[in-house]
Design a protein around this motif. Structure first.
Motif, short mmCIF file in Angstrom:
data_model
loop_
_atom_site.label_atom_id
_atom_site.label_comp_id
_atom_site.label_asym_id
_atom_site.label_seq_id
_atom_site.Cartn_x
_atom_site.Cartn_y
_atom_site.Cartn_z
N GLU B 187 0.82 -1.21 0.00
CA GLU B 187 0.00 0.00 0.00
C GLU B 187 0.86 1.26 0.00
O GLU B 187 0.56 2.24 -0.69
N ALA B 368 -6.16 -5.78 0.33
CA ALA B 368 -5.07 -4.80 0.25
C ALA B 368 -5.28 -3.98 -1.00
O ALA B 368 -5.76 -4.49 -2.01
N THR B 369 -4.94 -2.69 -0.91
CA THR B 369 -5.16 -1.82 -2.06
C THR B 369 -3.83 -1.46 -2.70
O THR B 369 -2.81 -1.35 -2.03
N ALA B 375 -7.30 -3.12 -6.12
CA ALA B 375 -7.13 -3.78 -4.83
C ALA B 375 -7.27 -5.27 -5.07
O ALA B 375 -7.70 -5.71 -6.14
#
Lengths: 436, 436
Positions: B187, B368-369, B375
């Motif tokens: 991220e 999770a992006t 994502a």
């Protein structure tokens, strides 16, 4: 004057402007400096803005950061973003250490920057009137880091009081003293009172935050002395209604780790805030120029420094006189109008147009807020308002002048939220000894 | 067990709970501790929450503070406010230094607090795997002050590059290295790439921020190793599309002031961020309990510490095993479910109801992006999503779990604003050496 060398070669900055156009250097991106830079966008000059920080700060709302109402990023904008579309303006983050007037060069940490025209807009810092040792006990409020430090002090005092057994110590922790009853002092006192009486009221179990004592101390005979007397009285009444103790006509004679001495009375306090006086930046020293006791440089009617018609001083660092011979006050609107004035003057000069008239401040008015629903406003030197209408006007004007639409919207939302819920948004204790 | 003395008298805290009800002390107000406290509201116990900070931090969004997308106050809530309506819960700001299990007392700086039941939810810190000297060059991201320090490093690197003449030094300033490709590392890398390529792109005159090099280093064989392999590959592709260089299967062998050594290659960099490993808090030392190499305390199936059925450990400090004998991962949902489980267990115990079953984590999924519109999500251990839909889901879930409605609304607005304008909101360089 030859622009060629100074603008392009002799200074030691990587990739200086390649043009042969006059180079205007602006030191400081507060209200005055930023306005000058914006006004010079598109003019036939190259502009370099130097500031030691990467953001412009909307100082009038700094007291709300100190009292946990707003977050720092809500009242600050990256200088680069504000000036992004001004292709002839570049921004340099750096600390100025001196000016070589003969060599037309500004010294910063790391680089020397040559100029054809120099605008000094370096603002002011606190003044402790010769008592510099008071600063550690009574911090002032000029920078974001000042505001977060004061926020930390205020919130930590309540936290410590909650677990304190000794009633005398607890009492001391819940005493908050603000020295100086100008707009900043009045706004701080009001905001701390509301924080204690409302936002924090139900959050503690052992103490009652509403029992906090907020004392506003002023050596002069009234609060907001720059306003008409009737408005000072209104403000005084509003402060009392909020539960702020106002002590007028008593000087502070000592400030130490235990509290302050006001006249002959000692008041114990863990949180003392200084809002009593300012002193201009070091610009007078850089120029070796004639300055008054507060460090302000005496400028000509066109805001240039005597003997240097290419060096201008604006804002809190300038001692400029109105037509009656009185100095202009250190207010954001004065700085902004001076920035615009000098930008116009330079534009006229480089394009060979007629000379600009002397600077005259156009007074739209002044305002100060005293907690929820209460403010005083003195507009166009004629109209006086107080109470709810003045408060709404204050909010409107401050939102309007906040740099950047994004901040405006979010601050408006935060204010509305706080108003409806009586809560405040940014109650973080960060930095300092609790940071690890 | 006798609740009387320990709950009301022997501890040295001002005004201890006056009741004869069992006293539950919770150390740490992260996801686990706060959930336990909220769940014990209204139960026939007195609860004291001790935290060294005055706020609960929504850690999953901390990387956005580090990359100037959000302000600290937007992802933090005063613990007192969250627990305001829980009349049987009080909050103590203080630093725990030890636990006396025999005397049933928690030692803090300033006070001793007696307990009948103790819940330790003290989380984890970075681990440099024996290279503690790397920390000064490669800070980790666990606290708000970490995030503002990293933000300062990143933004200062661009500012310094703008005025740097030496191409090698400028190159080094524009190299950003993230060590560790778990969710935080991925991220961070994505957010720094977007900051450089979009938000800052037009703000500089001498450098092109889009030329910044972002390197994500991972000793393991894939990014997001806790996710199914197909999602790791999607994440890898998304990172590459954002211009992030991903180095897999190479360990970092040195970190110093000049940069890092990855395998046998030295990469010069002024900004290195550590996202590679964590180590549990000191709780095992306080209890002299059995712990694994990462400092996690081995707990019973009911999350109590062997030999102390009134002491529970939850969250990142606990080594709890699933029915197959594998340790639960250090995730917010695990900590929250453990907090709720222990609260229910205590409620049952003090009201004499039947014993609660062993703790079993119900896995709703993980996400999770990786920058704008991308994502990966793995839900209910079955469904796998990636791309825009997963990204929207990620946003929705994070907004939903943000503590406090006010923050939710403002973060949603900030995100929308950034999405539409490609700008980021909190680009302040504060604290550090630029603070005066």
């Amino acid at each position: 004057m030859s622009h060629a060398q100074s603008a392009s070669e002799p200074h030691d900055l990587a990739s200086p402007p390649a043009s042969r156009r006059p180079h205007v250097v602006i030191v400081g991106a507060g209200f005055g400096g930023l306005t000058a830079a914006q006004r010079l966008a598109g003019a036939p000059v190259d502009v370099t803005v130097i500031d030691r920080r990467n953001y412009h700060l909307f100082q009038p709302l700094l007291y709300q950061v100190a009292t946990a109402g707003l977050s720092p990023a809500q009242i600050a904008m990256p200088i680069r973003s504000v000036l992004r579309d001004a292709a002839n303006v570049r921004v340099l983050m750096g600390r100025v250490s001196g000016v070589d007037v003969a060599g037309r060069t500004v010294h910063t940490d790391g680089h020397d920057v040559g100029y054809d025209y120099l605008i000094l807009a370096t603002g002011a810092r606190h003044s402790y009137f010769g008592h510099d040792d008071w600063e550690q006990y009574a911090p002032g409020l000029k920078k974001i880091d000042d505001a977060t430090a004061i926020r930390r002090r205020i919130l930590t005092a309540f936290e410590a009081a909650e677990t304190e057994r000794d009633p005398a110590v607890r009492r001391r922790l819940l005493n908050f003293i603000i020295i100086g009853a100008g707009p900043t002092g009045v706004e701080l006192a009001g905001a701390i009172a509301e924080l204690a009486r409302r936002a924090l009221a139900r959050d503690f179990r052992q103490i009652d935050p509403r029992a906090a004592r907020i004392v506003l101390v002023e050596a002069g005979s009234r609060v907001l002395s720059a306003f008409p007397e009737a408005l000072s009285e209104r403000a005084y009444t509003s402060l009392q209604r909020l539960g702020v103790e106002v002590r007028l006509g008593v000087p502070v004679t000592a400030v130490d780790a235990e509290g302050v001495v006001v006249g002959s009375e000692r008041i114990a306090s863990a949180t003392v805030i200084w809002a009593a006086g300012v002193r201009a930046s070091s610009a007078a020293k850089w120029l070796k120029a004639d300055a008054d006791r507060a460090g302000r440089i005496r400028v000509q009617p066109d805001l240039s420094v005597p003997g240097h018609d290419n060096v201008f001083v604006i804002g809190d660092t300038a001692l400029a006189l109105d037509p009656a011979g009185n100095p202009y006050p250190g207010l954001a609107p004065v700085a902004k109008q001076q920035g615009a004035y000098v930008a116009d003057l330079l534009r006229a000069r480089v394009t060979g147009r007629a000379a600009v008239r002397p600077f005259v401040y156009r007074d739209w008015g002044a305002m100060a807020t005293i907690g929820r629903n209460h403010a005083v406003a003195h507009l166009f030197s004629r109209y006086r308002f107080s109470g709810l209408f003045a408060w709404l006007l204050w909010g409107l004007v401050h939102i309007m002048f906040l740099a950047g639409f994004r901040n405006r919207l979010i601050v408006l939302m935060d204010w509305t939220w706080s108003y409806v819920t009586f809560q405040s948004g940014a109650r973080l204790i960060t930095g300092g000894s609790n940071s690890d």
